[in-house]
Design a protein around this motif. Sequence first.
Motif, PDB file in Angstrom:
ATOM      1  N   ASN A   1     -13.487  -3.363   4.494  1.00  0.00           N
ATOM      2  CA  ASN A   1     -13.925  -4.578   4.995  1.00  0.00           C
ATOM      3  C   ASN A   1     -12.836  -5.606   4.935  1.00  0.00           C
ATOM      4  O   ASN A   1     -13.076  -6.820   4.568  1.00  0.00           O
ATOM      5  N   GLY A   2     -11.480  -5.089   5.419  1.00  0.00           N
ATOM      6  CA  GLY A   2     -10.455  -6.073   5.445  1.00  0.00           C
ATOM      7  C   GLY A   2      -9.678  -6.281   4.108  1.00  0.00           C
ATOM      8  O   GLY A   2      -8.635  -7.018   4.025  1.00  0.00           O
TER       9      GLY A   2
ATOM     10  N   THR B   1      -6.588  -7.247  -5.616  1.00  0.00           N
ATOM     11  CA  THR B   1      -6.843  -7.186  -4.300  1.00  0.00           C
ATOM     12  C   THR B   1      -5.890  -7.931  -3.429  1.00  0.00           C
ATOM     13  O   THR B   1      -5.072  -8.685  -3.873  1.00  0.00           O
ATOM     14  N   SER B   2      -5.669  -7.463  -2.080  1.00  0.00           N
ATOM     15  CA  SER B   2      -4.698  -8.236  -1.197  1.00  0.00           C
ATOM     16  C   SER B   2      -5.281  -8.015   0.100  1.00  0.00           C
ATOM     17  O   SER B   2      -6.157  -7.090   0.506  1.00  0.00           O
ATOM     18  N   LYS B   3      -4.804  -8.838   1.109  1.00  0.00           N
ATOM     19  CA  LYS B   3      -5.054  -8.628   2.488  1.00  0.00           C
ATOM     20  C   LYS B   3      -3.927  -7.735   3.214  1.00  0.00           C
ATOM     21  O   LYS B   3      -4.293  -7.385   4.518  1.00  0.00           O
ATOM     22  N   SER B   4      -3.097  -7.383   2.501  1.00  0.00           N
ATOM     23  CA  SER B   4      -2.031  -6.246   3.112  1.00  0.00           C
ATOM     24  C   SER B   4      -1.948  -5.249   2.271  1.00  0.00           C
ATOM     25  O   SER B   4      -2.137  -5.150   1.015  1.00  0.00           O
ATOM     26  N   PRO B   5      -1.734  -3.979   3.084  1.00  0.00           N
ATOM     27  CA  PRO B   5      -1.645  -2.679   2.136  1.00  0.00           C
ATOM     28  C   PRO B   5      -0.567  -2.685   1.149  1.00  0.00           C
ATOM     29  O   PRO B   5      -0.276  -1.759   0.168  1.00  0.00           O
TER      30      PRO B   5
ATOM     31  N   ALA C   1       4.440  -5.538  -5.739  1.00  0.00           N
ATOM     32  CA  ALA C   1       2.975  -5.470  -5.328  1.00  0.00           C
ATOM     33  C   ALA C   1       2.578  -6.498  -6.396  1.00  0.00           C
ATOM     34  O   ALA C   1       1.707  -7.409  -6.074  1.00  0.00           O
ATOM     35  N   ILE C   2       2.506  -6.209  -7.741  1.00  0.00           N
ATOM     36  CA  ILE C   2       2.161  -6.856  -9.035  1.00  0.00           C
ATOM     37  C   ILE C   2       2.791  -6.394  -9.879  1.00  0.00           C
ATOM     38  O   ILE C   2       3.284  -5.101 -10.259  1.00  0.00           O
ATOM     39  N   ASP C   3       3.114  -7.254 -10.951  1.00  0.00           N
ATOM     40  CA  ASP C   3       3.974  -7.070 -12.325  1.00  0.00           C
ATOM     41  C   ASP C   3       2.838  -7.134 -13.150  1.00  0.00           C
ATOM     42  O   ASP C   3       1.588  -7.771 -13.263  1.00  0.00           O
ATOM     43  N   VAL C   4       3.113  -6.405 -14.532  1.00  0.00           N
ATOM     44  CA  VAL C   4       1.965  -6.442 -15.544  1.00  0.00           C
ATOM     45  C   VAL C   4       1.844  -7.662 -16.146  1.00  0.00           C
ATOM     46  O   VAL C   4       0.995  -8.212 -16.443  1.00  0.00           O
TER      47      VAL C   4
END
Length: 362
Positions: free
Chosen positions: A128-129, A150-154, A106-109
């Motif tokens: 809110n999306g 942040t992301s638009k996907s969980p 999802a994300i790396d340091v």
Amino acid sequence: MRLRPTALTATLPFLLVAGLALAQSTTKPEPRSPDGKRYLAQPLVTKIYVADPSAHVFNGKIYVYPSHDVDAGIPDDDLGNQYAMHDYRVLSMDRPGGPVTIHPVAIDVKQIPWASKQTWAPDAAYKNGTYYLYMPARDKQGVFRIGVATSKSPTGPFKAEAQPIRGSYSIDPAVFTDTTGESYMYFGGIWGGQLQRWSKGSFDPNAGDTDLKQDDRPALSPKVARMSADMKQFAEPPRDVQIVDEAGKPLLGGDHDRRFFEAAWMFKRAGKYYFTYSTGDTHFLAYAIGDNPYGPFRYTGHILSPVQGWTSHHSIVQFQNRWWLFYHDTQLSNKNHLRSAKMTELTFNPDGTIRLIDPFKK
């Protein structure tokens, strides 16, 4: 007319017995702990090590935001240097007990501009999306801060803000959104989480490596701050979360079976606010109940007895009218820094108290 027995019918009983014996010989024995105990639950995934599972229900599915344990070859110590996590992977499932998907990084340091290392226990939120991932990590000076991506996907990928949340420090963010729509972050952890180094309002590198060692004084408090409308900053300075005993007095630093150590998690049920946390060195998950998100919270009891391994870090979520506890242990590795997330049902007594869970079968 009688049929003459064939070679097949004559050997059929032998084949059945042999097949039964083969099935019995290939049945895997039930996993047991090093001291012979049977585990209450099995790991959600076995391909990677994940700990500190923060569970949420988004779009009718369960998403789990854990830390991702790796073996960096660092010996265990009280400051948690062996927990050298460097990225986040999201887990998802359609229902409890169903197949669990391990999603890509999802994300790396390396993608968090302000962070240097140790992406510890995260949490997530939705508004809110947009999905928000809250991440504690050491900044370039080695001080733990809390950032947001942040992301638009969980499941990400997530894009980090350039700087940590202003006024944030220590570890273990947990974001609770009340029925009013307001969101609050609870955070803090002593020892390696550095909360003791902020006891005077600013970072003191000489404040000690564990707690304040003031057993006869009120224990260090976790912190809470209401979130801004965009969920990226605090809307107010953090304040203490006070945990009190039956007489309304703050729990003392020496009360290791009940005082806060780390791993805050808040949920609301029947109009009451349940502040839950880990006692750390005594290895319990505990809870306290209050009438508003700021507390004070009256200590009520333990949720989970000690698991195999040193740490306890959890989350609690409601899914289709049933409540679930997510936690971790070291079943697969027998090493404190390589943990596995699990889940089991959480039940309540008629008076709203939580029934104590034993992580091992009777």
